[in-house]
Design an enzyme around this catalytic site. Structure first.
Site, PDB file in Angstrom:
ATOM      1  N   ASP A   1       1.494  -2.486 -12.647  1.00 23.18           N
ATOM      2  CA  ASP A   1       0.813  -1.313 -13.188  1.00 23.18           C
ATOM      3  C   ASP A   1       0.475  -1.578 -14.655  1.00 23.18           C
ATOM      4  OD1 ASP A   1      -0.112   1.218 -13.705  1.00 23.18           O
ATOM      5  OD2 ASP A   1       1.898   2.093 -13.935  1.00 23.18           O
TER       6      ASP A   1
ATOM      7  N   ASP B   1       0.813   4.812 -14.787  1.00 22.98           N
ATOM      8  CA  ASP B   1       0.786   5.902 -13.806  1.00 22.98           C
ATOM      9  C   ASP B   1       1.699   5.612 -12.611  1.00 22.98           C
ATOM     10  OD1 ASP B   1      -0.646   3.994 -12.443  1.00 22.98           O
ATOM     11  OD2 ASP B   1      -2.430   5.235 -12.109  1.00 22.98           O
TER      12      ASP B   1
ATOM     13  N   ASP C   1      -2.466  -1.765 -10.392  1.00 23.36           N
ATOM     14  CA  ASP C   1      -3.914  -1.684 -10.539  1.00 23.36           C
ATOM     15  C   ASP C   1      -4.514  -3.065 -10.818  1.00 23.36           C
ATOM     16  OD1 ASP C   1      -3.197  -1.972 -13.316  1.00 23.36           O
ATOM     17  OD2 ASP C   1      -2.782   0.190 -13.325  1.00 23.36           O
TER      18      ASP C   1
ATOM     19  N   ASP D   1      -9.789  -7.122   1.591  1.00 21.03           N
ATOM     20  CA  ASP D   1      -9.480  -6.512   2.873  1.00 21.03           C
ATOM     21  C   ASP D   1     -10.736  -5.770   3.332  1.00 21.03           C
ATOM     22  OD1 ASP D   1      -7.750  -5.383   4.959  1.00 21.03           O
ATOM     23  OD2 ASP D   1      -6.122  -5.777   3.547  1.00 21.03           O
TER      24      ASP D   1
ATOM     25  N   ASP E   1      -9.172  -6.063   8.957  1.00 19.22           N
ATOM     26  CA  ASP E   1      -8.135  -5.173   9.468  1.00 19.22           C
ATOM     27  C   ASP E   1      -8.299  -4.938  10.978  1.00 19.22           C
ATOM     28  OD1 ASP E   1      -5.973  -3.280   8.488  1.00 19.22           O
ATOM     29  OD2 ASP E   1      -7.268  -1.808   9.468  1.00 19.22           O
TER      30      ASP E   1
ATOM     31  N   HIS F   1       2.663  -6.270   4.527  1.00 17.89           N
ATOM     32  CA  HIS F   1       2.972  -4.902   4.128  1.00 17.89           C
ATOM     33  C   HIS F   1       3.285  -3.982   5.305  1.00 17.89           C
ATOM     34  CE1 HIS F   1      -1.149  -5.043   5.349  1.00 17.89           C
ATOM     35  NE2 HIS F   1      -1.220  -3.720   5.352  1.00 17.89           N
ATOM     36  N   ASP F   2       3.217  -4.504   6.524  1.00 16.37           N
ATOM     37  CA  ASP F   2       3.525  -3.683   7.697  1.00 16.37           C
ATOM     38  C   ASP F   2       4.835  -4.085   8.363  1.00 16.37           C
ATOM     39  OD1 ASP F   2       1.039  -2.355   7.490  1.00 16.37           O
ATOM     40  OD2 ASP F   2       0.046  -3.969   8.611  1.00 16.37           O
TER      41      ASP F   2
END
Ligand code: GLC
Ligand code: MG
Length: 533
Positions: free
Chosen positions: A24, A28, A32, A101, A203, A327-328
């Site tokens: 980051d 926030d 990013d 992606d 995807d 990430h899954d």
């Protein structure tokens, strides 16, 4: 004979960045693009050659970016298009590649296409999505289930039809049988390729086309209560349809108009189905993601059978690839334990084919338990009690021992691992036997040795718990021996009594530096031996 030319996506190493959790820059609590730019030198130091970033487009974030409301923009949370252009420039400046992606199977329900489509039955974009009349009794058009729980059909009161969503109802499926939709998505691909991105990870590629007659899916006789409800049926008619290959071939042809770009397909299918995604004459996906290591029990016999089956099933000229996590999926270090995770890294980085490393796995990051009232992932929220939340593998990258591990000066969107003060990039760089230095050594060795980078794979017959194989190129041969258990055992070289020099061990305390016929392998140890005979 002319020397075969290898392309970057064959000789390289891909690194997956989950952008919300990498770095980051503005406090926030969400990672990013500027954050990613600031960490590119780390990736260069590690030695990876290509970066794939999960979605960074405008999105209501119902599925954390996999619900896209503008395919050609950047979500303000991640930055601006200028930041993106800067990122691309900085990646290329370091002689690395950038993979985006692409999510063509579904959009967000907030995408203007869907807003138009749902506005009336005769809207020109009505057919861009999958709309169906109810059955006579008013129920869903068929029995298809959503991956994220419940029916895959959502009733639309205004127009009196159902629409299909393989994932959340906020992610309506696009209708890939509609030529206009196809063209619109190809325009999206050209937009990014024209900018200079080096390819796409596509995807849920195997979901893109559904049975034209929308026939009911058959029940899955092996369904178990603890599984996701989606597993109750076999997705025979909702996924992996023959027509999907025409679409993939079109995406490939479009990509081939550019110089050396890559199409990677996200595909969860058994090996014999997976390899069909290379396409006829290898004109489909360059790399259909091979997730077999992700789903298998960590057992030498099963791994060997799996590797050999995959190698044997590859079409001539089809380039292999390997994945340990994303990430899954549960993190590899949590699945197999910290000690085996080192052996797993050696496996990933010595097999034949392009490896993909999930961010943080180079540190041995673990799944981070998330208290029930803090779960964010819709898959976890929709099917509570089944341990299906993907938040644990998506927690912030651990950079150093400062506040929030150097990830953010604000409150991170997901909690940090509580061991981040020890397990972080800065600390591991200083520690001789750390996971990160093991990764760096493995990467450097692979990238400098043609036998490991592009050489042939040949299995070596040994008994469990050992797994062994050769990588060979011209006169150079490497023998890799992995102990998949925590117990020491002996490796007896089969057939012709290998001998050679140990180039790398997962264990710092290895004393012998040579192999003569047989060698003692420590528990959880992996060895790379350069053969002399
Ligand atoms: C893919 C993504 C996953 C997402 C799903 C729906 O499987 O990897 O994160 O939830 O597609 O887009
Ligand atoms: Mg931020």
């Amino acid at each position: 004979m002319a020397q075969q030319q290898y392309l970057w996506w064959q000789t390289g190493i891909i690194y997956q960045v989950y952008p919300r959790s990498f770095q980051d820059s503005d406090g926030d609590g969400v990672g990013d693009l500027k954050g990613i730019i600031s960490r590119l030198d780390h990736l260069k130091w590690l030695g990876v050659t290509a970066v794939w970033i999960s979605p960074i487009y405008p999105s209501p974030m119902a599925d954390f970016g996999y619900d896209i409301s503008d395919y050609c923009g950047i979500h303000p949370l991640f930055g601006t298009m200028d930041d993106f252009d800067q990122l691309l420039k900085e990646v290329h400046k370091r002689d690395m590649k950038l993979i985006l992606d692409l999510v063509p199977n579904h959009s967000s329900d907030q995408h203007p296409w869907f807003q138009e489509s749902r506005s009336s039955k005769d809207n020109p974009k009505r057919d861009w999505y999958i709309w169906q009349d109810p059955k006579e009794d008013g129920s869903e058009p068929n029995n298809w289930l959503s991956v994220f729980g419940g029916s895959a059909w959502e009733w639309d009161e205004k127009t009196g039809q159902y629409y299909y969503h393989a994932f959340l109802k906020e992610q309506p499926d696009l209708n890939w049988r509609n030529p206009k939709l196809q063209q619109a998505m190809y325009d999206v691909m050209r937009f990014w390729l024209d900018k200079g991105v080096d390819g796409f990870r596509v995807d849920v590629m195997w979901h893109m086309i559904k049975d034209e007659q929308l026939r009911d899916n058959p029940p899955n006789p092996e369904y178990k209560e603890e599984q996701a409800t989606y597993e109750q049926l076999l997705p025979s008619y909702s996924t992996d349809q023959p027509e999907v290959h025409d679409i993939v071939a079109q995406m490939r042809a479009l990509t081939d108009k550019y110089n050396e770009r890559v199409i990677i397909g996200e595909i969860y299918l058994p090996i014999h189905r997976l390899v069909t995604y290379y396409g006829e004459d290898n004109q489909g996906a360059h790399l259909p993601f091979n997730f077999t290591l992700v789903n298998l029990d960590w057992d030498a016999t099963k791994l060997k059978a799996n590797i050999d089956e995959y190698e044997g099933a590859l079409p001539e000229g089809g380039w292999p690839n390997w994945v340990l996590g994303n990430h899954d999926q549960k993190r590899i270090a949590s699945r197999v334990g910290a000690a085996q995770a080192r052996t797993a890294a050696m496996l990933l980085l010595t097999l034949c084919g392009t490896p993909t490393i999930y961010y943080g796995d180079e540190l041995g990051m673990q799944n981070v338990p998330i208290p029930e009232d803090q779960v964010q992932d819709p898959q976890g929220l929709n099917m509570p009690g089944k341990n299906l939340s993907r938040d644990p593998e998506r927690t912030p990258m651990q950079w150093d021992n400062s506040k929030n591990a150097g990830f953010s000066s604000g409150e991170p969107w997901l909690p940090l691992a509580d061991n981040y003060e020890e397990v972080n990039v800065a600390a591991q760089k200083e520690k001789e036997d750390s996971m990160i230095l093991l990764h760096r050594q493995l990467i450097q060795l692979r990238q400098s040795e043609p036998a490991l980078k592009i050489g042939n794979y040949n299995p070596v017959s040994v008994d469990a718990p050992l797994l062994a194989y050769l990588r060979e190129h011209e006169e150079t041969r490497y023998l890799i021996i992995l102990n998949l258990s925590s117990k020491a055992c002996t490796f007896d070289t089969p057939h012709n009594s290998y001998s050679g020099k140990i180039i790398l061990s997962t264990h710092q305390n290895r004393k012998e530096q040579g192999l003569q016929k047989s060698i003692e392998i420590q528990g959880d140890e992996g060895l790379i031996v350069k053969l002399e005979n």
